[in-house]
Design an enzyme around this catalytic site. Sequence first.
Site, PDB file in Angstrom:
ATOM      1  N   CYS A 165      -9.393   7.336 -28.448  1.00 22.30           N
ATOM      2  CA  CYS A 165      -9.602   7.221 -27.000  1.00 22.30           C
ATOM      3  C   CYS A 165      -8.936   5.989 -26.414  1.00 22.30           C
ATOM      4  CB  CYS A 165     -11.078   7.247 -26.655  1.00 22.30           C
ATOM      5  SG  CYS A 165     -11.995   5.910 -27.407  1.00 22.30           S
ATOM      6  N   HIS A 204       0.812  -1.210   0.000  1.00 26.38           N
ATOM      7  CA  HIS A 204       0.000   0.000   0.000  1.00 26.38           C
ATOM      8  C   HIS A 204       0.849   1.265   0.000  1.00 26.38           C
ATOM      9  CE1 HIS A 204      -3.773  -2.290   1.406  1.00 26.38           C
ATOM     10  NE2 HIS A 204      -3.735  -2.138   0.103  1.00 26.38           N
ATOM     11  N   GLU A 249     -12.869   0.193 -33.669  1.00 21.51           N
ATOM     12  CA  GLU A 249     -12.068  -0.736 -32.857  1.00 21.51           C
ATOM     13  C   GLU A 249     -11.749  -2.020 -33.594  1.00 21.51           C
ATOM     14  OE1 GLU A 249     -13.276  -0.595 -28.388  1.00 21.51           O
ATOM     15  OE2 GLU A 249     -15.110  -0.488 -29.558  1.00 21.51           O
ATOM     16  N   ASN A 285      -6.888   0.236 -28.348  1.00 18.42           N
ATOM     17  CA  ASN A 285      -6.609  -0.986 -27.576  1.00 18.42           C
ATOM     18  C   ASN A 285      -7.174  -2.190 -28.316  1.00 18.42           C
ATOM     19  OD1 ASN A 285      -5.849   0.937 -25.723  1.00 18.42           O
ATOM     20  ND2 ASN A 285      -7.700   0.756 -24.500  1.00 18.42           N
TER      21      ASN A 285
HETATM   22  C1  PEP Z   1     -10.220   0.675 -26.918  1.00 18.10           C
HETATM   23  O1  PEP Z   1     -10.517  -0.463 -27.261  1.00 18.10           O
HETATM   24  O2  PEP Z   1      -9.211   1.287 -27.334  1.00 18.10           O
HETATM   25  C2  PEP Z   1     -11.059   1.394 -25.944  1.00 18.10           C
HETATM   26  C3  PEP Z   1     -10.870   2.663 -25.659  1.00 18.10           C
HETATM   27  O3  PEP Z   1     -12.026   0.677 -25.331  1.00 18.10           O
HETATM   28  P1  PEP Z   1     -11.746  -0.304 -24.066  1.00 18.10           P
HETATM   29  O4  PEP Z   1     -10.290  -0.185 -23.711  1.00 18.10           O
HETATM   30  O5  PEP Z   1     -12.657   0.138 -23.008  1.00 18.10           O
HETATM   31  O6  PEP Z   1     -12.091  -1.639 -24.656  1.00 18.10           O
HETATM   32 MG    MG Z   2     -12.474  -1.310 -26.723  1.00 15.35          MG
END
Ligand code: PEP
Ligand code: MG
Length: 850
Positions: free
Chosen positions: A767, A462, A697, A720
């Site tokens: 994002c 912690h 995505e 991501n």
């Molecule tokens: C992504 O896939 O880049 C994204 C922002 O969504 P998550 O990470 O919540 O799947």
């Molecule tokens: Mg995603």
Amino acid sequence: MTASPLILHAPVDGVVVPLGEVPDPVFAAGVLGEGIALDPLAECLYAPCDGEVVQCARTRHAVTLKTEAGVELLLHLGLDSVELNGEGIELLVAVGDRVTTGDPLCRFDADRVARQASSLITPLVVTAANGWRVSAMGHAGGVRVARGEPLLQLTEEARDIAASADRDAAPSTATRRITLALRSGLHARPAARLRDIARRHAVSMTIAHGKATAETDSISALLNLGLSEGDELNLTASGERAEEALKAAVALLTIAEADDHAAPCQATAPSGPLGEGELAGLVASGGLAVGPLVTYRPPLPQVPRDGEGEAVEWPRLQQALSQAAEALEQAEAEAAQRGRHGEAEIFGTHRAWLEDPALGDAALTSVRAGRSAGQAWREALDAEAGRLAESGNPLLAGRIADLRDLQQRVMTLLAEPGACEDAAVPEGAIVVADELTPSQFVALAERRPAGLCLARSGTTAHVAILARARGIPCLVSMGAVERACSERAILDGERGRLEVSPSAARLVEVNAAIETRERQAQEERRAAHKPAFTLDGRRVEVCANVGSSAEAELAAQAGADGIGLLRSEFLYLERASAPGEDDQHREYQASIHALGGKPVIVRTLDIGADKQLPYLPLPDVANPALGVRGVRLWQCLPELMETQLRALLRVEPLESLRIMLPMVSEVAELVEVRRRLDSVARRLGLAERPQLGVMVEVPSAALCAASLAEEADFLSIGTNDLTQYTLAMDREDPDLAARADVLHPAVLRLIKATVEGSAGRCPVGVCGAAAGDPLASLVLVALGVDELSVEPARVPAVKAAIRRLDIGRLAAELPALLSLADAAAVRERLSAWLTTERDPTTTTIERLPS
Ligand code: PEP
Ligand code: MG
């Protein structure tokens, strides 16, 4: 017609022990079922009724019988007798045997069992009553009974009652077998959350792992199970809301926690050989520090050893415990208010531990042995800390500091006046200590130390979490660092080194680096509330990714131009059922309010694959990452999605709201949702509509960006998932983590295709985590994205990096970058380009192949 009662006969000559008095909390609390126990006076157990042997423990100490009526009975020879591993016990039956009342089941060596097990007391428990009511036949505790005497009676009348209750209400006991998914095992924070779940649902809950069990009420007992990721567990809850409680507990334990407190992995290991006068440690919190080395040895408060008897000392301890709990509650609330959620959770966990019945019982035993309240508490926590140290589990050993914290806290309240002086620590020192408790850390942090070096602790302790949260450089696991002494030392949190006696030149170098960084960070924070333009004049919006309205407030404070992604699924986690329309509405409205008119993009529920909700079981398919998830949920959960839309459409002002759909793979999905959005808005009597956008995505969305941009109000690239689906590399797979890199030319080409496909018809943002990556974010801007959405704390630094970027110059490099073979090559070339850009005298770029 009801059947005649079923009688269970004494399986051995012995002395009656009511089940509630059995010195084993699992039996005593009735977790396994109702029953009775005998302290045997003979050496053979006999069948208490007719039935079939359905289970024999491998270690021969337990037999389960099933009667014709389906009632199951467990006969458990002794307590903790599993430790005997079958020695001294001979089983006389096997699974599948049919026995009649009085048939011998097992013979045992009473002396041996009594010596090696914790007790010879033998419970007889109805583990599955199948609608029969269990009642005792009037034997009081301590009464001697002869083998064959009736002990318990099972009557069928309860069957009807139970059956009708079953129809009307949830069953009162429920069990689930699960696999623990928490990456760091069952540590203190999830243990405290589990306890909370049981309390909120007013159930008693038990975890069983192999032969070991623990009540969720006791954090110590839960930790002592030593559970690791992948362990198989049985969760049992008893109480009217057992099913609901289990659902929430399963959600907590079976979904890998997004470990927001995890140590940054690349920074934990010290690198390179040790230089002269250097000590190595693991990096718990990065950064550079210079200052005098000051050793901090917090003294334990002085308490009297002997007490004034139970009648005085026990209430005294109770009072100190409730005072400590109040102080922790206040600290938790204050930390949460300041947005220090990690810190708040630690205080919450400590509060749960304070109420641990196991610690209370141990202290009571010491009080009864004549100790004072303070000394009793000290001894109880010393013993518990010893157990954790002996566990050999580094994660559990990491919790010792938390126990010491509770020890110190309560003892301070019981200390003799003037006995708690604090060690002196000047501001700006590098503090060296054996180990720090979280409270000691928080108190120390007020004195603004430059850095922290701990002989013990790990990167998941912690204290490490707290140091990261406050940005205090911290090395841990340093060994005998306390002997180090210096008027001016350097803590290098990049290399994992404490430089005890640095040269004057090195001190000048590090001081200059610190000054530059501090100045830069301050300037960045100051400028963060202004829009970010590149050197060649392009505006790039820098928004924030958040999971709650509290984080939205942090984003606003950090200078975010809006919320680029509100992951609404966080509202749905750790609950037994989906949040209602009003609950959701409140949370969305609070986020809109926090941003004061700036845009807030709320992503609709995105579950499936790595994100699961136990109360929303999705079709069990071989490859959930390619199954029903994201926007595809509209097909199977239309009501859930419409509830979310209604909650969203009620926010004010509606023009601040943007709705974003996850996992879109073709334009028809967007068209369908827009149709539903229209119909919900019409039903609510709304004239306006919020903007509706989609996430890019999956490769199909990137390649068909033109058709999406025709229908969408905006696109936002989720790098991501786009990286995962483009490279066919699971984003959760640690072995692939280094290669699943957004800078892979294939992913970059899809991003380029998205921007080109939109052709200015609608804005394109990013994002995914790439937006906050110091290198990738620059490439994204050069590829033409209009907005980056990053963690709130990264907003100032990302805006600053944009302001230093000449897009035209980097864009000229793009064809070369996109034609490279892999992500590593792109990173290398890009770093070299940046170095040259920032210091044109270097020649690195010329040495790279073009
Ligand atoms: C992504 O896939 O880049 C994204 C922002 O969504 P998550 O990470 O919540 O799947
Ligand atoms: Mg995603």
